[in-house]
Design an enzyme around this catalytic site. Structure first.
Site, PDB file in Angstrom:
ATOM      1  N   TYR A   1      -2.946   8.097  -7.561  1.00  0.00           N
ATOM      2  CA  TYR A   1      -2.210   6.956  -7.009  1.00  0.00           C
ATOM      3  C   TYR A   1      -2.776   6.578  -5.644  1.00  0.00           C
ATOM      4  O   TYR A   1      -3.002   5.390  -5.348  1.00  0.00           O
ATOM      5  CB  TYR A   1      -0.737   7.314  -6.899  1.00  0.00           C
ATOM      6  CG  TYR A   1       0.137   6.214  -6.354  1.00  0.00           C
ATOM      7  CD1 TYR A   1       0.521   5.139  -7.148  1.00  0.00           C
ATOM      8  CD2 TYR A   1       0.611   6.271  -5.041  1.00  0.00           C
ATOM      9  CE1 TYR A   1       1.342   4.129  -6.642  1.00  0.00           C
ATOM     10  CE2 TYR A   1       1.432   5.279  -4.531  1.00  0.00           C
ATOM     11  CZ  TYR A   1       1.794   4.210  -5.335  1.00  0.00           C
ATOM     12  OH  TYR A   1       2.607   3.218  -4.830  1.00  0.00           O
TER      13      TYR A   1
ATOM     14  N   SER B   1       0.831  -1.193   0.000  1.00  0.00           N
ATOM     15  CA  SER B   1       0.000   0.000   0.000  1.00  0.00           C
ATOM     16  C   SER B   1       0.873   1.254   0.000  1.00  0.00           C
ATOM     17  O   SER B   1       2.011   1.251  -0.482  1.00  0.00           O
ATOM     18  CB  SER B   1      -0.940  -0.036   1.209  1.00  0.00           C
ATOM     19  OG  SER B   1      -1.839   1.044   1.191  1.00  0.00           O
TER      20      SER B   1
ATOM     21  N   LYS C   1      -4.475   2.992  -4.241  1.00  0.00           N
ATOM     22  CA  LYS C   1      -3.987   2.256  -3.089  1.00  0.00           C
ATOM     23  C   LYS C   1      -5.052   2.148  -1.994  1.00  0.00           C
ATOM     24  O   LYS C   1      -5.107   1.153  -1.261  1.00  0.00           O
ATOM     25  CB  LYS C   1      -2.721   2.905  -2.532  1.00  0.00           C
ATOM     26  CG  LYS C   1      -1.517   2.772  -3.458  1.00  0.00           C
ATOM     27  CD  LYS C   1      -1.134   1.311  -3.678  1.00  0.00           C
ATOM     28  CE  LYS C   1       0.146   1.163  -4.473  1.00  0.00           C
ATOM     29  NZ  LYS C   1       0.555  -0.252  -4.637  1.00  0.00           N
TER      30      LYS C   1
END
Length: 232
Positions: free
Chosen positions: A153, A139, A157
């Site tokens: 992004y 993560s 995650k």
């Protein structure tokens, strides 16, 4: 020997984790897009005397995911560890949401979320066989913190974290850990923020946190590598 699949394993965190496992006697299936760089990484890890299969390809390709699991099956009757480490940023360098190409966001979601789930689905029979295996979803602190330019992004995650949490509920015999490794000195970080020259830890410095999870097998959940390394 225990068997692991590690995606994004030609360099950075994936390579460092592979090296640590090889030193412990693990057999490995390694994935990355660049065949040449991946094979060089595999050759280095074979020096520890374990079996290392380099399977180049793109994790967004279902056929490639099947090849990874097939390679793991060839090393043994079960899979002890699946590490989803391959990641896409969505834009290089990172940009504010106002400028983030929608296609870039789609690419990040496809690699970081959809492919990770697809690989878990492909690997579940092997993960359930023998001693139940473990899944590590790599993560990011961007999944929980609102940082400028990290929106696309971070969203991918955060979605990966949610999939890991639900998988842990649905597969209680497995261990499912979402791990935030923190900022590291990697090509991915350099591509994300090329003007950031602040010193950052090398991937090898956070790997002991991942090994602690394997040694102690705590409950499924979300962990920070830095806290694990510090003994917290």
């Amino acid at each position: 020997m225990p068997v692991a699949i590690i995606t994004g394993a030609s360099k950075g965190l994936g390579h460092a984790l592979g090296a640590a496992l090889a030193r412990r006697g693990w057999d490995l299936v390694l994935d990355a897009r660049s065949a040449r760089v991946l094979e060089a990484s595999a050759q280095e890890l074979r020096r520890y005397g374990t079996r290392v299969r380099a399977v180049p390809g793109d994790v967004t390709d279902a056929r490639h995911r099947a090849e990874l699991v097939s390679a793991a099956r060839g090393l043994g009757g079960s899979l002890d560890l699946l590490v989803s480490n391959a990641s896409a940023l969505g834009a290089e360098p990172l940009v504010r949401l106002a400028e983030l190409p929608v296609e870039g966001l789609r690419a990040a979601l496809e690699t970081n979320v959809v492919a990770a789930l697809g690989l878990v689905q492909e690997a579940l029979p092997l993960l359930r066989a023998g001693v139940p295996g473990a899944v590590v979803a790599v993560s990011s602190d961007a999944a929980t913190g609102a940082y400028e330019t990290w929106g696309g992004y971070g969203a991918s995650k955060a979605a990966l974290d949610r999939l890991a949490a639900v998988l842990a509920v649905e597969e209680p015999e497995l261990r499912v850990w979402a791990v935030d490794p923190g900022d590291m000195r990697t090509d991915l970080y350099a591509a994300a923020v090329p003007d950031d020259d602040d010193p950052r830890p090398a991937p090898e410095e956070v790997v002991p946190g991942f090994l602690r999870l394997l040694d102690e097998r705590p409950a499924s959940g979300r962990y920070a590598a830095a806290a694990l390394v510090a003994g917290r």
